[in-house]
Design an enzyme around this catalytic site. Structure first.
Site, PDB file in Angstrom:
ATOM      1  N   LYS A   1      52.058 -10.770  30.610  1.00  0.00           N
ATOM      2  CA  LYS A   1      50.559 -10.635  30.661  1.00  0.00           C
ATOM      3  C   LYS A   1      49.575 -11.531  30.135  1.00  0.00           C
ATOM      4  O   LYS A   1      49.870 -12.251  29.264  1.00  0.00           O
ATOM      5  CB  LYS A   1      50.274  -9.095  29.513  1.00  0.00           C
ATOM      6  CG  LYS A   1      50.370  -9.438  28.537  1.00  0.00           C
ATOM      7  CD  LYS A   1      50.141  -7.804  27.718  1.00  0.00           C
ATOM      8  CE  LYS A   1      50.538  -7.537  25.959  1.00  0.00           C
ATOM      9  NZ  LYS A   1      51.476  -6.374  25.711  1.00  0.00           N
TER      10      LYS A   1
ATOM     11  N   TYR B   1      27.779 -28.996  11.091  1.00  0.00           N
ATOM     12  CA  TYR B   1      27.814 -27.982  11.132  1.00  0.00           C
ATOM     13  C   TYR B   1      27.311 -27.041   9.032  1.00  0.00           C
ATOM     14  O   TYR B   1      28.555 -26.632   9.030  1.00  0.00           O
ATOM     15  CB  TYR B   1      27.996 -27.133  11.130  1.00  0.00           C
ATOM     16  CG  TYR B   1      27.155 -27.081  12.842  1.00  0.00           C
ATOM     17  CD1 TYR B   1      25.661 -27.436  13.689  1.00  0.00           C
ATOM     18  CD2 TYR B   1      27.908 -27.666  14.131  1.00  0.00           C
ATOM     19  CE1 TYR B   1      25.029 -27.834  14.346  1.00  0.00           C
ATOM     20  CE2 TYR B   1      27.976 -27.946  14.968  1.00  0.00           C
ATOM     21  CZ  TYR B   1      26.563 -27.662  15.440  1.00  0.00           C
ATOM     22  OH  TYR B   1      25.903 -28.012  16.872  1.00  0.00           O
TER      23      TYR B   1
HETATM   24  C1  LIG Z   1      51.756  -6.709  25.460  1.00  0.00           C
HETATM   25  C2  LIG Z   1      53.840  -5.059  24.649  1.00  0.00           C
HETATM   26  C3  LIG Z   1      54.805  -6.115  24.335  1.00  0.00           C
HETATM   27  C4  LIG Z   1      55.526  -7.352  23.747  1.00  0.00           C
HETATM   28  O1  LIG Z   1      55.007  -7.195  22.630  1.00  0.00           O
HETATM   29  P1  LIG Z   1      55.768  -8.435  20.999  1.00  0.00           P
HETATM   30  O2  LIG Z   1      54.599  -8.296  20.655  1.00  0.00           O
HETATM   31  O3  LIG Z   1      54.818  -9.728  21.813  1.00  0.00           O
HETATM   32  O4  LIG Z   1      56.787  -8.995  22.039  1.00  0.00           O
HETATM   33  C5  LIG Z   1      55.506  -5.066  24.453  1.00  0.00           C
HETATM   34  N1  LIG Z   1      55.413  -3.482  25.263  1.00  0.00           N
HETATM   35  C6  LIG Z   1      53.779  -3.142  25.352  1.00  0.00           C
HETATM   36  C7  LIG Z   1      53.940  -2.376  25.852  1.00  0.00           C
HETATM   37  C8  LIG Z   1      53.136  -4.004  25.510  1.00  0.00           C
HETATM   38  O5  LIG Z   1      51.593  -3.667  25.789  1.00  0.00           O
END
Ligand SMILES: *Cc1c(COP(=O)(O)O)cnc(C)c1O
Length: 354
Positions: A33, A253
């Site tokens: 994702k 800055y």
């Molecule tokens: C993003 C996500 C994961 C992966 O989590 P990590 O901590 O990056 O391994 C697994 N399950 C769900 C439902 C998620 O939304």
């Protein structure tokens, strides 16, 4: 061309996948994702296509993009759909939706599926964010299993504290999951990266590895579980300006950094508009031509300044901001956030795949 480059080592990605799969012991889905946590979802899924049991994305458009780029493996949509018409797209592109509440369930049942579909039915085992409550889960399960198009139901839940090894909540969630789902058929999926690495009881049939796949520990502290991961992304840029800062002078800055002695500064091409965190960032570690140094002064939108510690360093010196040598977890912690957020915020850097 501006030298800011995220070098993505796809061999490391493959090695991490195989390592995590072996740690998990059963099927492992690669979570890609948010453009594979900033690493580039298409290249990363293509690199894993031979090995991965499946992929997980957040929503429909992310899944369709992978299908359009030739990914044939199972793809699960972790948030499920946002409107009933999206089920037709799941049907057409063979995407597996999560069903996590009554609205999604009702609309799922109303849609006339043309092809078989795998559903991931989500249990709320304690995170209180999404999923059916334990008391409602079996009813939802039986309702969905009566749909003739449903080929498989994957029972799933998500862990809220698996990265905290002191917390007892992971065991509690896993128990709730077991008690609620054990009499229902189908495969189970509970573990995220931290579960895969540190909580064997959460492994079940399908693991879902995100951050660890990219070679980054899900834990705040270094520990025995995080040792074998190889960072996939290394973010580098170059020095494109240099000057001497005299004792007592300030830079950038807000003039937040004042030189305690005469020193040399390098101006580098990376700023907060590229996703490098601005706050507080003064003193963050960098590596200049292989030698450790630090950020000085406030990070600007497109650039920032680093201390040049060696006379050989100057215009053209290569600066690693995070990756193989500089821990993105450390950068994130110094800036009050987590590696996930820092990686997802990366923009404007060109990607070079190895
Ligand atoms: C993003 C996500 C994961 C992966 O989590 P990590 O901590 O990056 O391994 C697994 N399950 C769900 C439902 C998620 O939304």
């Amino acid at each position: 061309m501006r030298p800011l480059t995220a070098t993505i080592n796809l061999h490391h990605l493959q090695d991490n996948y195989l390592y995590l799969k072996q740690q998990h012991g059963n099927e492992l889905y690669a979570v890609v994702k948010a453009d594979a946590y900033g690493h580039g979802a298409i290249k990363c899924t293509q690199a894993l296509a031979e090995d991965a049991d499946g992929f997980a994305v957040a929503f429909l458009e992310e899944g369709i993009e992978l299908r359009k780029n030739g990914i044939a493996a199972p793809i699960v949509l972790l948030e499920g759909v946002f409107s009933p018409d999206e089920y037709a797209e799941c049907d057409r592109f063979n995407l597996s939706p999560v069903v996590q509440n009554q609205t999604q369930l009702r609309e799922f049942m109303r849609y006339a599926w043309r092809n078989y579909v795998t559903v991931w039915l989500k249990l709320d085992s304690g995170m209180r964010r999404a999923g059916f409550m334990p008391a409602d889960y079996a009813v939802a399960y039986h309702a969905i299993s009566r749909n003739k198009a449903v080929q498989n139901i994957v029972k799933m839940t998500h862990l809220s504290c698996a990265d905290d090894l002191q917390s007892l909540f992971t065991n509690y969630q896993n128990k709730i999951f077991d008690t609620t789902t054990q009499s229902l058929g189908g495969l189970s999926s509970v573990a995220n990266s931290a579960g895969i690495l540190a909580h064997p009881k959460t492994h079940h049939d399908i693991g879902r590895a995100g951050i660890a796949l990219y070679g980054i520990s899900p834990f705040e502290e270094e520990n025995e579980f995080s040792g074998s991961l190889k960072p996939v992304m290394t973010l580098t840029t170059q020095v494109f300006g240099e000057r001497v800062l005299r004792k007592g002078e300030t830079v950038g800055y807000g003039s937040i950094f004042r030189a305690e002695k005469d020193m040399r500064l390098g101006l580098i091409a990376c700023g907060y508009a590229d996703g490098y965190p601005r706050i507080p960032s003064n003193d963050n570690p960098v590596l200049i031509d292989g030698k450790p140094s630090r950020v000085v002064g406030r990070v600007s939108m497109d650039m920032m300044t680093v201390e040049l510690t060696d006379p050989s360093q100057g215009i053209g010196s290569v600066v690693e901001l995070w990756g193989e040598n500089i821990s993105v977890t450390e950068i994130a912690q110094r800036c009050g956030t987590i590696s996930y957020e820092v990686l997802c915020h990366l923009k404007r850097a060109k990607k070079a795949y190895v």
